[in-house]
Design an enzyme around this catalytic site. Structure first.
Site, PDB file in Angstrom:
ATOM      1  N   MET A  84      -7.308  10.454   7.254  1.00  0.00           N
ATOM      2  CA  MET A  84      -7.434  10.875   5.859  1.00  0.00           C
ATOM      3  C   MET A  84      -8.406  12.036   5.691  1.00  0.00           C
ATOM      4  O   MET A  84      -9.252  12.040   4.802  1.00  0.00           O
ATOM      5  CB  MET A  84      -7.863   9.683   4.984  1.00  0.00           C
ATOM      6  N   LYS A 137      -3.215   3.607  -2.843  1.00  0.00           N
ATOM      7  CA  LYS A 137      -4.351   4.496  -3.121  1.00  0.00           C
ATOM      8  C   LYS A 137      -4.041   5.859  -2.538  1.00  0.00           C
ATOM      9  O   LYS A 137      -3.786   5.988  -1.341  1.00  0.00           O
ATOM     10  CB  LYS A 137      -5.633   3.944  -2.511  1.00  0.00           C
ATOM     11  N   ASP A 186       0.818  -1.203   0.000  1.00  0.00           N
ATOM     12  CA  ASP A 186       0.000   0.000   0.000  1.00  0.00           C
ATOM     13  C   ASP A 186       0.860   1.264   0.000  1.00  0.00           C
ATOM     14  O   ASP A 186       2.068   1.228   0.256  1.00  0.00           O
ATOM     15  CB  ASP A 186      -0.925   0.017   1.223  1.00  0.00           C
TER      16      ASP A 186
END
Length: 293
Positions: A212, A99, A77
């Site tokens: 996030m 991502k 990741d």
């Protein structure tokens, strides 16, 4: 306030790898790795879903370090740091499937299929995720796909960002005088999903940690205030937590968006809201926590 210690004075990657090799092999001699077994009659590899922690490679579990070092393939990741990847075998193949906001290297469905394909090739696969794979890591979705395909798997938890980064910023997530509960939420949601449960996030004497959320910091703070949280509630935004580049911006729900904008904070960063943030200056023990922006 105690004098700060240099939390980031790590040995080089080679020395750390040698230390972990010796330590892990000493404790793991003769042990059998537990994993959900493969479906009968299907010779196959296996997948270990491994939490890489919040960034500092010394926060890895010993089991995580051992599996990373022994993996044939790493599926990695975005937030897995170079210090963690340095523990991998030089011959291990790597697939980056990170991502980032507005850009996904692979859709989640294709990542799931990649794990199945690699395991069916007979490989030992480490699916390496920042933090803990079961906390905003989509680990459950990936295991469901492996289970349906009859692939053996195991899960190695990691220190989630909320716990690791808060500790390195000198912020206890709970405290008898300030917070009797803590709640985690994420600023990223599936397309078409409704907004966060701001009523739950705005309860008094509670610490709220939002992953996030940098891109929507202004709206997050405004919504918490609109749902009853005092504008003077202490809040912190921590960039690149546990890494040498860590920066801590502290303020209140009313002031933090402007302070973060002036500081130029960029992802990855973690938002912590609650009275416990007022302890950051007092309990700071790393250089970056002591010198909050």
């Amino acid at each position: 306030m105690p004098p700060p210690v240099t939390a980031f004075a790590l040995s080089d990657a080679g020395a750390l790898r040698a230390f972990l090799d010796a330590l892990v092999h000493r404790h793991a001699g003769g042990r059998h790795d537990a994993a959900r077994p493969a479906a009968a009659g299907r010779p196959t590899g296996r997948v270990a879903l491994v939490g890489a922690g919040p960034g500092d490679p010394e926060l890895l579990t010993l089991r995580a370090a051992r599996l990373i070092a022994a993996a044939d393939v790493l599926v990695v990741d975005h937030l897995v740091g170079d210090g963690v990847l340095a523990l991998a075998h030089p011959g291990a193949e790597r697939f980056y499937v990170g991502k980032e906001a507005g850009h996904h290297t692979l859709p989640q469905e294709q990542i799931n299929q990649l794990l199945v394909r690699l395991a069916r090739e007979g490989r030992h696969v480490v699916r390496l995720k920042g933090g803990d794979p079961f906390i905003f890591g989509r680990g459950g979705e990936e295991l469901e796909e492996l289970l349906a395909a009859g692939i053996p798997f195991e899960v190695v938890p990691g220190i989630t960002a909320a716990c690791g980064i808060a500790a390195y910023a000198g912020i206890p997530l709970t405290h008898r005088d300030h917070a009797q509960s803590v709640v985690f939420a994420t600023g990223h949601r599936r397309a078409g999903e409704s907004s966060l449960d701001y009523v739950a996030l705005s309860r008094p004497r509670q610490t709220a940690v939002i992953y996030m959320g940098v891109g929507m910091l202004l709206s997050l703070c405004g919504a918490l205030i609109a749902h009853g949280r005092d504008p003077a509630t202490p809040a912190a935004l921590i960039e690149k937590g546990t890494l040498p580049e860590q920066r801590v911006v502290t303020g209140t729900l009313a002031t933090l968006p402007d302070l973060a904008n002036l500081a130029g904070v960029r992802p990855p960063a973690l938002l912590i809201v609650g009275e416990v943030v007022s302890l950051a200056g007092k309990l700071a023990w790393t250089p970056s926590a002591c010198s909050s922006v």
